[in-house]
Design an enzyme around this catalytic site. Structure first.
Site, mmCIF file in Angstrom:
data_model
loop_
_atom_site.group_PDB
_atom_site.id
_atom_site.type_symbol
_atom_site.label_atom_id
_atom_site.label_comp_id
_atom_site.label_asym_id
_atom_site.label_seq_id
_atom_site.Cartn_x
_atom_site.Cartn_y
_atom_site.Cartn_z
ATOM 1 N N THR A 1 -3.460 -2.779 -1.045
ATOM 2 C CA THR A 1 -4.620 -3.724 -1.326
ATOM 3 C C THR A 1 -4.086 -4.491 -2.678
ATOM 4 O O THR A 1 -3.905 -4.064 -3.407
ATOM 5 C CB THR A 1 -6.129 -3.177 -1.608
ATOM 6 O OG1 THR A 1 -6.571 -2.653 -0.233
ATOM 7 C CG2 THR A 1 -7.089 -4.522 -1.769
ATOM 8 N N VAL B 1 -4.085 -6.998 -5.718
ATOM 9 C CA VAL B 1 -4.584 -7.717 -6.847
ATOM 10 C C VAL B 1 -4.477 -9.318 -6.749
ATOM 11 O O VAL B 1 -3.250 -9.636 -6.412
ATOM 12 C CB VAL B 1 -4.098 -7.286 -8.172
ATOM 13 C CG1 VAL B 1 -4.605 -8.230 -9.378
ATOM 14 C CG2 VAL B 1 -4.534 -5.635 -8.264
ATOM 15 N N ILE C 1 -2.510 0.097 -5.012
ATOM 16 C CA ILE C 1 -2.806 -1.360 -5.600
ATOM 17 C C ILE C 1 -1.758 -2.064 -5.530
ATOM 18 O O ILE C 1 -0.822 -1.493 -6.257
ATOM 19 C CB ILE C 1 -3.540 -1.086 -6.787
ATOM 20 C CG1 ILE C 1 -4.791 -0.575 -6.710
ATOM 21 C CG2 ILE C 1 -3.774 -2.480 -7.548
ATOM 22 C CD1 ILE C 1 -5.915 -1.141 -6.122
ATOM 23 N N LYS C 2 -1.849 -3.240 -5.105
ATOM 24 C CA LYS C 2 -0.291 -4.165 -4.921
ATOM 25 C C LYS C 2 -0.363 -5.191 -6.094
ATOM 26 O O LYS C 2 -1.352 -5.774 -6.284
ATOM 27 C CB LYS C 2 -0.307 -5.005 -3.704
ATOM 28 C CG LYS C 2 0.277 -3.932 -2.591
ATOM 29 C CD LYS C 2 0.253 -4.959 -1.279
ATOM 30 C CE LYS C 2 1.531 -5.723 -1.025
ATOM 31 N NZ LYS C 2 1.707 -6.509 0.117
ATOM 32 N N LEU C 3 0.713 -5.139 -6.879
ATOM 33 C CA LEU C 3 0.867 -6.044 -8.006
ATOM 34 C C LEU C 3 2.259 -6.736 -7.965
ATOM 35 O O LEU C 3 3.025 -6.065 -7.480
ATOM 36 C CB LEU C 3 0.826 -5.228 -9.367
ATOM 37 C CG LEU C 3 -0.695 -4.517 -9.803
ATOM 38 C CD1 LEU C 3 -0.327 -3.465 -10.580
ATOM 39 C CD2 LEU C 3 -1.442 -5.611 -10.390
#
Length: 316
Positions: free
Chosen positions: A94, A96, A130-132
């Site tokens: 998911t 950011v 967590i995608k950054l």
């Protein structure tokens, strides 16, 4: 055996989609989402209940309309992720908000909030990535989050400097893009006929994979952003590959032997000293493609994030 099953012998296959029904069909281990995929899925009538729930959450958890929209967007991303996790045995990624790509502290804050929303739905953080964006700030945010036990997927990765900095930061997983690198070079010097061994996107992932294995970095390499099945087959053996439903379909429909192409090199080397910020920026800046594609990728995700916000704002 079809090509998709052949690839699964050597590589963990991940579905690159927010469409839950598409994911269900191909039995991937994991799934990745982003604002563009969520926007597309949000337009499908079968997911209206997820949107309604996010709207109700936004109304309850924001005082101003702006706060309500942000709350609803976060909840919608988590709603889709939680539904996907009912299908895949592994993890969901998911993203950011791309507008935070140059703000380490706000990226960390948003990541913690998304994880908290998942946990409120009974999803353990061990099932979330967590995608950054792979900016210097994004990598530093991921470094801190990893220490808290929040695993990260560093996306929009186009340069070797980005890959090296991610490994040195100890991030869980990177998503080096293949298709967008190919697009950039193809627009300037078209490859005709197409030779997969010369595809600059394929070569980029191979170089990163070899470097990680030679230096014993544990960061997972997940090739992403494919334009054609040849690119995927040429990277068979990569730790993971995240593939869009249209290409999963092509691979599933073609019966052909699949050969492992990426094999960890036998020769290993000691790790170099970690890059400084100045070294990272200089090395990344040497490649016009990487500079342009990272900037463009952030802008495009931000545009789709705003469109998603507009869609939800109209329903508040």
């Amino acid at each position: 055996m079809n090509e998709l099953d052949g690839i699964k012998q050597f590589t963990t296959v991940v579905a690159d989609s927010g469409d839950i029904e598409s994911i269900r069909h191909y039995h991937p281990q994991d799934a990745t989402t982003n604002p563009s995929l969520l926007l597309k899925a949000a337009g499908l009538s079968q997911y209206e209940h997820l949107i309604d729930d996010a709207i109700a959450w936004g109304k309850k958890n924001g005082k101003t309309q702006e706060q309500q929209v942000v709350a609803a967007c976060d909840k919608l991303a988590v709603n889709f992720g939680a539904e996907i996790l009912k299908i895949v045995p592994g993890r969901v990624s998911t993203e950011v908000d791309a507008r935070l790509s140059f703000d380490k502290e706000k990226s960390i804050e948003k990541a913690r909030h998304l994880v908290d929303l998942y946990q409120q739905q009974g999803v353990e953080k061990s099932r979330i990535l967590i995608k950054l964006a792979s900016t210097w700030e994004g990598i530093r945010a991921a470094e801190e989050l990893e220490k808290e036990g929040i695993n990260c997927n560093l996306t929009l990765l186009f340069s070797f400097a980005q890959a090296r900095a991610c490994a040195e930061a100890g991030v869980f997983l990177i998503s080096p893009f293949v298709g967008r690198i190919y697009d950039w070079y193809q627009a300037r010097k078209p490859m005709d006929p197409y030779v997969v061994e010369e595809d600059p996107g394929v070569k980029s992932v191979r170089n990163i994979y070899d470097y990680y294995k030679q230096h014993h970095y544990e960061t997972i390499v997940m090739g992403a952003s494919f334009r054609r099945t040849e690119q995927i087959l040429a990277l068979t053996g990569c730790d993971r590959l995240t593939i869009a439903p249209n290409l999963l379909k092509e691979l599933q429909e073609k019966v052909s032997p699949v050969v492992r192409k990426l094999i960890p090199p036998s020769q290993t080397f000691p790790r170099p000293a970690p890059m400084s910020e100045a070294e990272f920026r200089w090395e990344h800046n040497q490649y016009a493609m990487a500079v342009e594609k990272l900037s463009e990728g952030i802008r495009l995700f931000a545009v789709d994030q705003r469109k998603l916000e507009d869609l939800l704002a109209a329903k508040l």
